[in-house]
Write a protein that holds these residues in place. Sequence first.
Motif, short mmCIF file in Angstrom:
data_model
loop_
_atom_site.label_atom_id
_atom_site.label_comp_id
_atom_site.label_asym_id
_atom_site.label_seq_id
_atom_site.Cartn_x
_atom_site.Cartn_y
_atom_site.Cartn_z
N LEU A 66 0.99 -1.56 0.14
CA LEU A 66 -0.13 -0.14 -0.22
C LEU A 66 0.85 1.38 0.33
O LEU A 66 0.12 2.58 -0.81
N LEU A 67 2.07 1.38 0.93
CA LEU A 67 2.98 2.42 0.79
C LEU A 67 3.50 2.85 -0.47
O LEU A 67 3.64 3.83 -1.62
N THR A 68 4.14 1.30 -0.99
CA THR A 68 4.53 1.39 -2.33
C THR A 68 3.72 2.05 -3.28
O THR A 68 3.38 3.24 -4.18
N HIS A 69 2.41 1.54 -3.38
CA HIS A 69 1.26 2.60 -4.74
C HIS A 69 1.01 4.12 -4.49
O HIS A 69 1.12 4.49 -5.46
N ALA A 70 0.63 3.93 -2.91
CA ALA A 70 0.87 5.06 -2.75
C ALA A 70 1.84 6.52 -3.01
O ALA A 70 1.33 7.52 -3.31
N PHE A 71 3.32 6.07 -2.69
CA PHE A 71 4.55 6.53 -3.45
C PHE A 71 3.95 6.36 -5.00
O PHE A 71 4.40 7.79 -5.39
#
Length: 122
Positions: free
Chosen positions: A9-14
Amino acid sequence: MDLGERMDLLTHAFEREDVDLVRSLVSPDARVRRNNGEERDVDMLIATILGLEEAEVAVKYTDVRRVIGDHAVAEQHVVTLIKPDGTSASSEVCLVARFDADGLVTRLEEYVDTSAMAGLLE
């Protein structure tokens, strides 16, 4: 709580430059450090995202490798920054993320060869 899913999720957010999603995944009092530099707060992450968005630079993460512990993830990946004209630069990154009991990131330590990106961001 699946820390691998939280990291996805964090990767996709970035990658999507989604500031709201980043804020929802990171504790408000989280600490961030890059390349053993000065320790900063979450606003540094947000400023980075907004700076890339303003410069119209896309972010892509590939070749993600992780070791997941009880409350931490050690990750290696390749980050590629891409300008609208197709110019790009890539670098290997090592990231260590620590999580609280609610699954929020409380600490991020990132190690990246920023010189590989310098020409792209000028």
